[in-house]
Design a protein around this motif. Structure first.
Motif, PDB file in Angstrom:
ATOM      1  N   GLU A  44      36.207  39.629  41.946  1.00  0.00           N
ATOM      2  CA  GLU A  44      35.841  40.993  41.812  1.00  0.00           C
ATOM      3  C   GLU A  44      35.394  41.620  43.127  1.00  0.00           C
ATOM      4  O   GLU A  44      34.593  41.132  43.745  1.00  0.00           O
ATOM      5  CB  GLU A  44      34.584  40.964  40.627  1.00  0.00           C
TER       6      GLU A  44
ATOM      7  N   SER B   5      36.487  47.133  33.108  1.00  0.00           N
ATOM      8  CA  SER B   5      37.053  45.845  32.626  1.00  0.00           C
ATOM      9  C   SER B   5      38.534  45.928  32.666  1.00  0.00           C
ATOM     10  O   SER B   5      39.389  46.906  32.687  1.00  0.00           O
ATOM     11  CB  SER B   5      36.656  45.750  31.072  1.00  0.00           C
ATOM     12  N   ASP B   7      42.220  43.572  31.306  1.00  0.00           N
ATOM     13  CA  ASP B   7      42.737  42.705  30.368  1.00  0.00           C
ATOM     14  C   ASP B   7      44.095  42.646  30.395  1.00  0.00           C
ATOM     15  O   ASP B   7      44.889  43.769  30.565  1.00  0.00           O
ATOM     16  CB  ASP B   7      42.281  43.194  28.879  1.00  0.00           C
ATOM     17  N   ARG B   9      42.748  38.760  32.184  1.00  0.00           N
ATOM     18  CA  ARG B   9      42.219  38.076  33.341  1.00  0.00           C
ATOM     19  C   ARG B   9      43.434  37.529  34.129  1.00  0.00           C
ATOM     20  O   ARG B   9      43.507  37.521  35.389  1.00  0.00           O
ATOM     21  CB  ARG B   9      41.170  37.190  33.254  1.00  0.00           C
ATOM     22  N   HIS B  10      44.247  36.845  33.249  1.00  0.00           N
ATOM     23  CA  HIS B  10      45.226  36.036  33.829  1.00  0.00           C
ATOM     24  C   HIS B  10      46.654  36.153  33.064  1.00  0.00           C
ATOM     25  O   HIS B  10      46.466  36.197  31.836  1.00  0.00           O
ATOM     26  CB  HIS B  10      44.931  34.510  33.835  1.00  0.00           C
ATOM     27  N   PRO B 107      37.479  43.148  37.303  1.00  0.00           N
ATOM     28  CA  PRO B 107      37.765  41.775  37.944  1.00  0.00           C
ATOM     29  C   PRO B 107      39.041  41.445  38.152  1.00  0.00           C
ATOM     30  O   PRO B 107      39.090  40.370  38.815  1.00  0.00           O
ATOM     31  CB  PRO B 107      37.192  41.048  36.379  1.00  0.00           C
ATOM     32  N   THR B 109      43.508  41.479  37.241  1.00  0.00           N
ATOM     33  CA  THR B 109      44.334  40.696  36.366  1.00  0.00           C
ATOM     34  C   THR B 109      45.427  39.872  37.388  1.00  0.00           C
ATOM     35  O   THR B 109      45.940  40.337  38.184  1.00  0.00           O
ATOM     36  CB  THR B 109      45.181  41.512  35.493  1.00  0.00           C
TER      37      THR B 109
END
Lengths: 114, 114
Positions: A44, B5, B7, B9-10, B107, B109
């Motif tokens: 981040e 946020s 979505d 993350r991976h 954070p 992707t």
């Protein structure tokens, strides 16, 4: 042409000491903003400090200070009293007049040693 | 948590597949940005929204990439017919109409194309 140049790929610093991260920039706009972000291994990007081109004083935020030398087009970040949690990648970025996007440098990895 | 946020993350996908990423900005922020970051480099700007309007796209955003921000809230970034060169961290950021436009990042992707 590269707008932001960070010449130090990696740096080591002893805990509790200060470290200076170099950043030079290139713009012909009279109005611009300079930013520093920290990116830990988690990924981040964390905003640290901002300096406007017309700001008369160097920006400070806690242990972070920005050494702004307008004539030399440099905006170095100083981290005082380094802590182990300061180990991360640090990016310098610029926003030019009339623009909203940030242009980032390649970053400097800082490793704080106990 | 009131931050940005993202979505998922991976995401691991096979070459040629389509993928879609979602970003939820800070609720009162009207500006939303997508950046791409490859290993060892700083983030590179992809596109920018003000409310629901996509105001700027980088030349990095080929015709396989499309981004939307319906109703000026969340945003999606879709990559069609993924290539191995698309493997990177995709970062979303948002900002309010402040004088210096500090951007808050999510954070990210992390996309891996096999």
């Amino acid at each position: 042409a590269q707008k932001i140049t960070q010449t130090q790929p990696g740096m080591f610093v002893q805990e509790k000491e200060a470290v200076t991260l170099d950043c030079t920039y290139d713009t012909s706009d009279p109005s611009y903003g300079l930013f520093w972000y920290k990116q830990p291994s988690s990924g981040e990007m964390i905003f640290l400090i901002y300096q406007g081109s017309y700001d008369q004083q160097n920006a400070t935020e806690g242990r972070y200070s920005l050494n702004f030398q307008k004539a030399r087009k440099s905006a170095n970040l100083v981290i005082s009293a380094s802590q182990l949690g300061d180990s991360a990648m640090y990016f310098c970025a610029m926003r030019e007049q009339g623009d909203y996007k940030l242009s980032f440098g390649a970053g400097t990895t800082v490793t704080v040693r106990a | 948590d009131t931050g940005v946020s993202q979505d998922p993350r991976h995401k691991i996908t096979k070459r040629g597949q389509n993928v879609t990423f979602r970003c939820d900005p800070i609720s009162e922020h009207n500006r939303l940005y997508w950046y791409r970051q490859t290993l060892g480099q700083g983030p590179e700007f992809l596109t920018y929204f003000q409310n629901e309007a996509q105001l700027e796209k980088s030349r990095l955003l080929s015709d396989r990439f499309s981004a939307e921000r319906p109703k000026g809230s969340f945003s999606t970034l879709e990559i069609q017919r993924t290539e191995q060169g698309d493997s990177a961290m995709y970062l979303c950021a948002s900002s309010a109409s402040l004088s210096y436009n500090e951007q808050f990042f999510g954070p990210g992707t992390r996309l891996t194309v096999l």
